[in-house]
Structure formats: structure tokens, C-alpha cells
Write a protein that holds these residues in place. Structure first.
Motif, PDB file in Angstrom:
ATOM      1  N   ALA A  37       0.855  -1.133   0.003  1.00  0.00           N
ATOM      2  CA  ALA A  37      -0.017  -0.128  -0.034  1.00  0.00           C
ATOM      3  C   ALA A  37       0.998   1.399  -0.048  1.00  0.00           C
ATOM      4  O   ALA A  37       0.517   2.089  -0.614  1.00  0.00           O
ATOM      5  N   VAL A  38       1.849   1.265   0.792  1.00  0.00           N
ATOM      6  CA  VAL A  38       2.994   2.392   0.938  1.00  0.00           C
ATOM      7  C   VAL A  38       3.413   2.667  -0.382  1.00  0.00           C
ATOM      8  O   VAL A  38       3.582   3.955  -0.929  1.00  0.00           O
ATOM      9  N   THR A 102      -1.872  -6.100  -3.566  1.00  0.00           N
ATOM     10  CA  THR A 102      -2.685  -5.060  -3.960  1.00  0.00           C
ATOM     11  C   THR A 102      -1.797  -4.139  -5.208  1.00  0.00           C
ATOM     12  O   THR A 102      -0.720  -3.887  -4.593  1.00  0.00           O
ATOM     13  N   ASP A 103      -2.315  -3.699  -6.347  1.00  0.00           N
ATOM     14  CA  ASP A 103      -1.577  -3.087  -7.125  1.00  0.00           C
ATOM     15  C   ASP A 103      -2.125  -1.623  -7.119  1.00  0.00           C
ATOM     16  O   ASP A 103      -3.153  -1.132  -6.878  1.00  0.00           O
ATOM     17  N   SER A 104      -0.981  -0.712  -7.798  1.00  0.00           N
ATOM     18  CA  SER A 104      -1.413   0.727  -7.556  1.00  0.00           C
ATOM     19  C   SER A 104      -2.144   0.963  -8.818  1.00  0.00           C
ATOM     20  O   SER A 104      -3.055   1.945  -8.535  1.00  0.00           O
ATOM     21  N   SER A 106      -5.055  -0.342  -9.968  1.00  0.00           N
ATOM     22  CA  SER A 106      -6.467  -0.525  -9.570  1.00  0.00           C
ATOM     23  C   SER A 106      -6.819   0.325  -8.399  1.00  0.00           C
ATOM     24  O   SER A 106      -7.939   0.998  -8.543  1.00  0.00           O
ATOM     25  N   LEU A 107      -5.784   0.700  -7.591  1.00  0.00           N
ATOM     26  CA  LEU A 107      -6.125   1.838  -6.549  1.00  0.00           C
ATOM     27  C   LEU A 107      -6.425   3.078  -7.200  1.00  0.00           C
ATOM     28  O   LEU A 107      -7.043   3.809  -6.713  1.00  0.00           O
ATOM     29  N   ARG A 108      -5.554   3.411  -8.075  1.00  0.00           N
ATOM     30  CA  ARG A 108      -5.639   4.718  -8.851  1.00  0.00           C
ATOM     31  C   ARG A 108      -6.941   4.888  -9.507  1.00  0.00           C
ATOM     32  O   ARG A 108      -7.812   5.965  -9.272  1.00  0.00           O
ATOM     33  N   LYS A 109      -7.731   3.679 -10.006  1.00  0.00           N
ATOM     34  CA  LYS A 109      -8.969   3.821 -10.749  1.00  0.00           C
ATOM     35  C   LYS A 109      -9.887   3.972  -9.414  1.00  0.00           C
ATOM     36  O   LYS A 109     -11.032   4.889 -10.050  1.00  0.00           O
ATOM     37  N   VAL A 223      -6.458  -7.511 -12.135  1.00  0.00           N
ATOM     38  CA  VAL A 223      -5.487  -7.986 -11.319  1.00  0.00           C
ATOM     39  C   VAL A 223      -6.171  -8.803 -10.479  1.00  0.00           C
ATOM     40  O   VAL A 223      -6.955  -8.175  -9.470  1.00  0.00           O
ATOM     41  N   GLN A 224      -5.930 -10.178 -10.376  1.00  0.00           N
ATOM     42  CA  GLN A 224      -6.665 -11.195  -9.511  1.00  0.00           C
ATOM     43  C   GLN A 224      -5.995 -11.214  -8.385  1.00  0.00           C
ATOM     44  O   GLN A 224      -6.811 -11.046  -7.147  1.00  0.00           O
TER      45      GLN A 224
END
Length: 242
Positions: A37-38, A102-104, A106-109, A223-224
Motif C-alpha cells: 500500500a505504501v 494489491t496493485d497501484s 487498481s487503487l488509482r482507478k 489484477v486477480q
């Protein structure tokens, strides 16, 4: 907007007690998740919120940030809501403690959903993944989601939804990934509203939002990753990490 990530982390888990403290190629699962996450560099802050002194010490002793829950909670959203109630924040991203991949992107979306929502019609956003394996579609451990034409969630279930009565219809099945982005107000509303029958029956906290009329925007991702719910999942995660 001030955007933070909070990682709810219970030590006890019904199917795999202590899973967050299990070793994942040299570091614990919770440490791997926190570091992931960081590493996205998307947040003003990242914190683990936990009911466990063991997990708290694991994060803090390795240079991370953690908060101890004051109360007992039934779900991660409640735990996060307690922690953010007095924080100056606009959007809270809930990253599950058992998802070290967790990938960046997906979080950006998820963050973009709120940046584009000028009228504040969206209360929270979450991720979904297209699935095709029959065993995964049929598994009660895989939470499925169905959406409307604008990708707002209609329902979440451990059952097969939609049910394929007419097998000639081309239906896509989506797995819900337990990564949420909340407006702070929606999260605090959730915290103060009692659990209703659908949430109690399925044991899915996201149903409380739907039962009270909140709007959940679903964002598709490719991303699974691996959610570590069982010892077998942990072995898969180790192979994937290598």
C-alpha cells in the motif's frame, strides 16, 4: 482531497487463525500488505488498524504506522470508521490485510472515481474481477457481484448470481475484491447504522450499504491477486511471490 489508506487487521480468523502473521517469503502477510500500500505512492498516509497487540507491534517495530481499536467490531468497515472518526480526511481506501498483492493501478482507478464525481453521487467504490472458472463461480468463498449498466452494484452474494437458468445467454460473472474507497461521511453513516437481515444472512458487510440505499460504484480490474483465506492460499501466494 486528502486520501488515506487504512488496513483493517484482525488476528483471529475463522478459517485461518493468525494468517496475517504467517510468513510470506521472509516477512509477515500483514507487513507485505502494508508495504504494498505504501509503495503505490497514492496516499497521504497508510495505517493498519487492529485489535491485536501482536499485529500492532509487528507494524510499528518495522517502521510502519498502526492504530489499536478501542472497541470490538464485527467487520473491517466498523474498525476503520472508529479510527477515522476524528481524522481530517476526505476519502478512505480500505485495503484488506490479507491481500499482499494489491496493485497501484487498481487503487488509482478507485481514486479517479471520486475525482470525477463532482456532484458526490457516489458513496463508495470497490473492485471487481471477471471470473470464468466454474469452481470459482460456484464457491461460497468467492463473493460475486452484479451491476447495472453504469457499473453500480445491485447485489453481492456468496451464491451464483445471476443464476444461469437460460444457459444460452452470455453472462459475465464478477468476483468482488474486498478493496473499498469510501467518502468519510458514508463510512461514518455505516458505522452508526445497525446490521440488517441481508448482511446478517450472507455475512457480507457491503450489503449494509445497499440495504440503506448507498451507491457503490464498481470498477473492473484485471489484477486477480491472491486473498489469503486458507493455508492453501498462503502456499499459492508464496509461489506467486517467487
Amino acid at each position: 482531497m486528502k486520501i488515506i489508506s487504512m488496513i483493517p487487521a484482525r488476528y483471529s480468523a475463522t478459517r485461518f487463525p493468525g494468517k496475517l502473521m504467517q510468513d510470506l517469503e521472509g516477512k509477515t502477510v500483514i507487513s507485505r500488505t502494508y508495504e504494498a500500500a505504501v509503495a503505490t505512492n497514492l496516499f497521504d498516509d497508510v495505517l493498519v488498524v487492529t485489535d491485536s497487540a501482536v499485529i500492532y507491534d509487528e507494524i510499528v517495530n518495522n517502521g510502519g504506522k498502526a492504530i489499536m481499536s478501542i472497541k470490538e467490531h464485527d467487520c473491517g468497515s466498523d474498525r476503520i470508521a472508529e479510527a477515522v472518526e476524528n481524522l481530517d480526511v476526505d476519502i478512505v481506501i480500505n485495503v484488506q490485510g490479507d491481500e499482499p498483492f494489491t496493485d497501484s493501478e487498481s487503487l488509482r482507478k478507485l481514486i479517479e472515481v471520486f475525482k470525477e464525481d463532482e456532484n458526490k453521487n457516489i458513496d463508495l467504490a470497490s473492485l471487481m474481477v471477471h471470473i470464468t472458472k466454474i469452481e470459482e463461480i460456484n464457491s461460497p468463498n468467492t463473493v460475486k457481484v452484479i451491476v447495472d449498466k453504469a457499473n453500480f452494484a445491485l447485489y453481492f452474494s456468496r451464491s451464483v448470481i445471476p443464476f444461469p437458468r437460460d444457459k444460452s445467454v452470455d453472462v459475465k460473472y464478477y468476483k468482488h475484491k474486498g478493496v473499498y474507497a469510501f467518502r468519510k461521511d458514508a463510512l461514518l453513516d455505516f458505522y452508526h447504522l445497525p446490521m440488517l437481515s441481508l448482511e446478517a444472512s450472507e455475512k457480507l458487510e457491503q450489503l449494509r450499504y445497499l440495504e440503506y440505499g448507498k451507491r457503490i460504484k464498481m470498477v473492473e480490474t484485471d489484477v486477480q491477486g491472491v486473498e489469503i483465506d486458507t493455508p492453501e492460499d498462503l502456499e499459492r501466494a508464496k509461489k506467486l511471490w517467487k
